[in-house]
Design a protein around this motif. Structure first.
Motif: not given
Length: 201
Positions: A121, A123-124
């Protein structure tokens, strides 16, 4: 001059030719067949391991020696399928080069089962890149992620591989020695320029 210099662990053993000079013609044969230098080194390393295991001169290596060697690698060392396949292909090419028929029935290359990679993702990705304090390594990760190139291709990028008015980056030393172009975004292009201006590699 290469843009990026990254220390990398190598599985190759160039000294194999020094220990077994009889492998030199085999290496030249592989090079004339268009194999990449890294592949030639790995193949030579595999044959060196076979000779060390068999304990006999190269001309005395038989199919049984090969069977015992590969079986030992799988049973005792628990090597991966990719490493097994590399050794298998190296041995087959070595015997073909010498014009010798080898019987390896039942020891065919192993089929690897690939699971589709999980997409990270946004965010990751931010968390991953956030922990890379070294700007050089951060840029390396960004290039690999954005373009999908290999580490061996990354470390061979040169300033001349970037075109002034083009979004393309030239990869000159791809798998098998072939080259290709990859697209880089304006943001990545800006980061590469800033890196070059800062470090003057």
């Amino acid at each position: 001059m290469a843009i990026l210099r990254v220390e990398a662990f190598s599985l190759t053993h160039p000294e194999s030719t020094m220990r077994h000079p009889e492998l030199l013609p085999f290496r030249h044969h592989l090079q004339t067949r268009g194999l990449a230098t890294s592949t030639v080194e790995r193949y030579a390393s595999c044959i060196t391991r076979l000779l060390k295991f068999s304990g006999v001169p190269p001309d005395a290596v038989t199919s049984q020696h090969v069977r015992d060697h590969l079986t030992h690698q799988v049973a005792k060392l628990s090597i991966s399928s990719s490493w097994y396949n590399l050794q298998f292909n190296a041995i087959v090419r070595w015997f073909e080069f010498r014009g010798i028929t080898i019987e390896l029935r039942g020891l065919q290359p192993q089929r690897r089962h690939h699971s589709p990679p999980r997409d990270m993702t946004l965010d990751e990705l931010r968390q991953l890149f956030k922990h890379l304090a070294n700007q050089r390594y951060l840029l390396c990760c960004l290039i690999c992620y954005a373009t999908g190139i290999r580490i061996s291709e990354l470390v061979n990028i040169r300033v001349s591989d970037m075109r002034r008015d083009s979004p393309l980056l030239r990869i000159r030393h791809g798998k098998g020695g072939s080259g290709r172009d990859v697209i880089i975004s304006p943001t990545l292009r800006h980061l590469l320029r800033r890196y070059w201006q800062t470090w003057l590699p």
